[in-house]
Scaffold this motif. Structure first.
Motif, PDB file in Angstrom:
ATOM      1  N   GLU A 198      -9.801 -10.278   3.146  1.00 58.80           N
ATOM      2  CA  GLU A 198      -9.954 -11.220   2.031  1.00 58.80           C
ATOM      3  C   GLU A 198     -11.047 -10.689   1.139  1.00 58.80           C
ATOM      4  O   GLU A 198     -12.050 -10.245   1.845  1.00 58.80           O
ATOM      5  CB  GLU A 198      -9.889 -12.495   2.567  1.00 58.80           C
ATOM      6  N   SER A 199     -11.192 -11.252   0.080  1.00 62.42           N
ATOM      7  CA  SER A 199     -12.193 -10.664  -0.811  1.00 62.42           C
ATOM      8  C   SER A 199     -13.399 -11.565  -0.493  1.00 62.42           C
ATOM      9  O   SER A 199     -13.293 -12.921  -0.144  1.00 62.42           O
ATOM     10  CB  SER A 199     -11.911 -11.085  -2.273  1.00 62.42           C
ATOM     11  N   SER A 200     -14.708 -10.989  -0.748  1.00 65.49           N
ATOM     12  CA  SER A 200     -15.992 -11.593  -0.695  1.00 65.49           C
ATOM     13  C   SER A 200     -16.149 -12.189  -1.910  1.00 65.49           C
ATOM     14  O   SER A 200     -17.206 -13.168  -2.035  1.00 65.49           O
ATOM     15  CB  SER A 200     -17.182 -10.648  -0.349  1.00 65.49           C
ATOM     16  N   LEU A 270      -2.972  -1.612  -0.941  1.00 64.68           N
ATOM     17  CA  LEU A 270      -3.192  -2.578  -2.057  1.00 64.68           C
ATOM     18  C   LEU A 270      -4.173  -3.821  -1.576  1.00 64.68           C
ATOM     19  O   LEU A 270      -5.108  -4.084  -2.331  1.00 64.68           O
ATOM     20  CB  LEU A 270      -1.941  -2.943  -2.678  1.00 64.68           C
ATOM     21  N   TYR A 271      -3.700  -4.196  -0.509  1.00 67.60           N
ATOM     22  CA  TYR A 271      -4.660  -5.317   0.121  1.00 67.60           C
ATOM     23  C   TYR A 271      -5.978  -5.082   0.088  1.00 67.60           C
ATOM     24  O   TYR A 271      -6.978  -6.037   0.039  1.00 67.60           O
ATOM     25  CB  TYR A 271      -3.836  -5.801   1.265  1.00 67.60           C
ATOM     26  N   ASP A 272      -6.345  -3.786   0.696  1.00 68.09           N
ATOM     27  CA  ASP A 272      -7.629  -3.394   0.534  1.00 68.09           C
ATOM     28  C   ASP A 272      -8.194  -3.270  -0.816  1.00 68.09           C
ATOM     29  O   ASP A 272      -9.481  -3.906  -0.864  1.00 68.09           O
ATOM     30  CB  ASP A 272      -7.596  -2.032   1.423  1.00 68.09           C
ATOM     31  N   LYS A 273      -7.647  -2.992  -1.729  1.00 68.77           N
ATOM     32  CA  LYS A 273      -7.841  -2.949  -3.265  1.00 68.77           C
ATOM     33  C   LYS A 273      -8.324  -4.214  -3.788  1.00 68.77           C
ATOM     34  O   LYS A 273      -9.333  -4.513  -4.333  1.00 68.77           O
ATOM     35  CB  LYS A 273      -7.121  -2.170  -3.993  1.00 68.77           C
ATOM     36  N   TYR A 274      -7.391  -5.281  -3.254  1.00 73.03           N
ATOM     37  CA  TYR A 274      -7.589  -6.507  -3.592  1.00 73.03           C
ATOM     38  C   TYR A 274      -8.879  -7.139  -3.053  1.00 73.03           C
ATOM     39  O   TYR A 274      -9.676  -7.918  -3.639  1.00 73.03           O
ATOM     40  CB  TYR A 274      -6.283  -7.647  -3.114  1.00 73.03           C
ATOM     41  N   ALA A 275      -9.048  -6.863  -1.739  1.00 76.37           N
ATOM     42  CA  ALA A 275     -10.403  -7.470  -1.177  1.00 76.37           C
ATOM     43  C   ALA A 275     -11.488  -6.843  -1.787  1.00 76.37           C
ATOM     44  O   ALA A 275     -12.878  -7.530  -1.342  1.00 76.37           O
ATOM     45  CB  ALA A 275     -10.041  -7.169   0.283  1.00 76.37           C
ATOM     46  N   ASP A 276     -11.319  -5.655  -2.446  1.00 80.23           N
ATOM     47  CA  ASP A 276     -12.694  -5.178  -2.901  1.00 80.23           C
ATOM     48  C   ASP A 276     -13.023  -5.797  -4.299  1.00 80.23           C
ATOM     49  O   ASP A 276     -13.969  -5.327  -4.965  1.00 80.23           O
ATOM     50  CB  ASP A 276     -12.528  -3.480  -2.917  1.00 80.23           C
ATOM     51  N   ALA A 277     -12.056  -6.361  -4.763  1.00 78.67           N
ATOM     52  CA  ALA A 277     -12.275  -6.962  -6.282  1.00 78.67           C
ATOM     53  C   ALA A 277     -12.671  -8.623  -5.978  1.00 78.67           C
ATOM     54  O   ALA A 277     -12.690  -9.153  -4.935  1.00 78.67           O
ATOM     55  CB  ALA A 277     -11.011  -7.090  -7.009  1.00 78.67           C
ATOM     56  N   ALA A 298      -3.145 -14.460  -1.769  1.00 78.07           N
ATOM     57  CA  ALA A 298      -3.198 -14.336  -0.327  1.00 78.07           C
ATOM     58  C   ALA A 298      -4.512 -13.726   0.140  1.00 78.07           C
ATOM     59  O   ALA A 298      -4.854 -14.073   1.278  1.00 78.07           O
ATOM     60  CB  ALA A 298      -1.999 -13.786   0.231  1.00 78.07           C
ATOM     61  N   THR A 299      -4.988 -12.899  -0.573  1.00 75.71           N
ATOM     62  CA  THR A 299      -6.220 -12.011  -0.259  1.00 75.71           C
ATOM     63  C   THR A 299      -7.490 -12.792  -0.769  1.00 75.71           C
ATOM     64  O   THR A 299      -8.600 -12.419  -0.709  1.00 75.71           O
ATOM     65  CB  THR A 299      -5.997 -10.742  -0.729  1.00 75.71           C
ATOM     66  N   LYS A 300      -7.304 -14.117  -1.080  1.00 75.52           N
ATOM     67  CA  LYS A 300      -8.249 -15.083  -1.479  1.00 75.52           C
ATOM     68  C   LYS A 300      -8.844 -14.453  -2.888  1.00 75.52           C
ATOM     69  O   LYS A 300     -10.141 -14.399  -2.818  1.00 75.52           O
ATOM     70  CB  LYS A 300      -9.071 -15.238  -0.391  1.00 75.52           C
ATOM     71  N   LEU A 301      -8.265 -14.120  -3.823  1.00 72.02           N
ATOM     72  CA  LEU A 301      -8.574 -13.849  -5.061  1.00 72.02           C
ATOM     73  C   LEU A 301      -8.431 -15.090  -6.162  1.00 72.02           C
ATOM     74  O   LEU A 301      -7.108 -15.614  -6.170  1.00 72.02           O
ATOM     75  CB  LEU A 301      -7.796 -12.790  -5.531  1.00 72.02           C
ATOM     76  N   ALA A 302      -9.482 -15.159  -6.818  1.00 75.79           N
ATOM     77  CA  ALA A 302      -9.194 -16.081  -8.224  1.00 75.79           C
ATOM     78  C   ALA A 302      -8.188 -15.271  -9.059  1.00 75.79           C
ATOM     79  O   ALA A 302      -8.498 -14.007  -9.082  1.00 75.79           O
ATOM     80  CB  ALA A 302     -10.430 -16.329  -8.885  1.00 75.79           C
ATOM     81  N   VAL A 303      -7.214 -15.927  -9.695  1.00 75.43           N
ATOM     82  CA  VAL A 303      -6.495 -15.374 -10.776  1.00 75.43           C
ATOM     83  C   VAL A 303      -6.334 -15.636 -12.023  1.00 75.43           C
ATOM     84  O   VAL A 303      -6.572 -16.884 -12.312  1.00 75.43           O
ATOM     85  CB  VAL A 303      -4.858 -15.357 -10.045  1.00 75.43           C
TER      86      VAL A 303
END
Length: 377
Positions: A198-200, A270-277, A298-303
């Motif tokens: 998940e994203s920080s 792609l999930y790793d890329k999401y988590a890096d954003a 689901a990767t805990k990103l604001a959209v």
């Protein structure tokens, strides 16, 4: 044990329909204990792209509609009619042999005749686009003849769908558009596997993902980003997708934003890329549902998402787990991306809520709705 037969062109392509269909068939076979069959017309001797359970039986009728791709218009009509007759005969024989309780069509070529096959099964159609874009043409590739064909296709589809036992669409927004039908139900697509990362929400990165095509609206996103990066030069935009990205690379140069944008090929990470954003942007002009949006949540990103038809308005609760933007409004999209950049606390609250929202679309929750439908029939 209920026997379910799915009809779809092929499984060897790395497409959205193939992925969702594989997820559903695997669940029904491995978890729900159904006897699952998939009947294909193309891709003989090609392995499914996504991992398919050994319990799912594959029948390839070897009609090879893909041979039409390289034919001229008149030749294509003649060959299509011959192959359609062959498909009808072989599918009829197959269904009479395996005798499924339920036959599911992905509304491809079998929709023209599947309800005439007297194999005793209930017939279900499932739609993977929205009504307004079924067999439609992109606005930049349309003319009077194509628009006429689209109307004829829709009229024909309505007649066929009235004969189905149930017709399943992905969103309530799309369901209410089928005013001629009284057999429509809504079941959205599931998230196959929830991400373990998940994203920080600390990296100064915005991300988008999808095929490089008109539908996904990356041209609109780049114009919005030109506004954003003028205010926030320390932030970066990454786009990931399959297809020809040259148009967008050229556009980023013309807009003089090349230093803050990276237009990438598709990735299986792609999930790793999401988590890096820290922010996900969904710029589609229209959708069938919007899986990329849901997976980013689901990767805990604001959209930030255009409120396009169909999907985002049902997935995103504006101001709670993301921000919705008037469809096609580039300035508003830029403003709302800037808002999340400038309001870290709100960004993190929305990201937490987004992850909780995504859990509603788990494979267990969504497949129970399918099982309930099958059992009612």
């Amino acid at each position: 044990m209920k026997r379910i037969a799915y009809c779809t062109p092929s499984l060897y392509i790395a497409g959205g329909i193939e992925r969702v269909l594989t997820t559903k068939m695997n669940y029904l076979a491995d978890v729900a204990g159904y006897d699952v069959w998939v009947i294909l017309t193309d891709g003989k001797d090609k392995k499914p792209y996504f991992d398919l359970s050994d319990k799912v039986h594959i029948i390839n009728l070897d009609v090879n509609f893909e041979a039409l791709w390289n034919l001229g218009f008149l030749r294509k009509i003649a060959v299509y009619l011959r192959k359609q007759r062959l498909y009808k005969r072989r599918l009829n024989d197959t269904l009479l042999k395996i005798k499924p309780d339920i036959t599911v069509s992905t509304l491809r070529r079998e929709i023209n005749f599947i309800t005439t096959i007297k194999d005793g099964s209930k017939k279900i159609g499932e739609m993977h686009v929205n009504r307004s874009n079924y067999r439609n043409f992109e606005a930049n590739d349309s003319n009077i003849v194509k628009k006429l064909f689209a109307k004829v296709w829709m009229h024909n589809l309505i007649r066929k769908l009235k004969k189905m036992d149930k017709f399943v669409v992905l969103t309530d927004e799309d369901r209410i558009s089928w005013v001629e039908l009284d057999n429509v139900v809504t079941i959205p697509n599931p998230i196959n596997v929830f991400p373990t990362v998940e994203s920080s929400l600390n990296n100064k990165k915005v991300i988008a993902a999808g095929r490089y095509c008109y539908e996904k609206g990356f041209d609109l996103l780049l114009h919005a980003w030109a506004i954003v990066c003028d205010k926030h030069r320390d932030w970066h935009l990454d786009i990931y997708g399959a297809g020809n990205n040259k148009e967008y690379l050229d556009m980023s140069k013309r807009l003089n934003i090349g230093n803050s944008v990276c237009i990438n090929s598709a990735t299986d990470k792609l999930y790793d890329k999401y988590a890096d954003a820290s922010i996900f942007v969904f710029s589609s002009r229209f959708e069938g549902f919007g899986m990329a949006l849901l997976e980013a949540m689901a990767t805990k990103l604001a959209v930030v998402s255009f409120a396009c038809p169909c999907g985002p308005k049902e997935i995103v609760s504006d101001g709670n787990d993301g921000l919705l933007v008037t469809n096609g409004d580039v300035q508003e999209m830029a403003d709302k991306i800037c808002y999340l950049i400038e309001h870290e606390d709100q960004r993190k609250i929305m990201a937490d809520n987004a992850k909780e929202k995504a859990k509603l679309y788990s494979v267990d929750n969504i497949m129970q709705r399918w099982i309930d439908l099958f059992e009612r029939l």
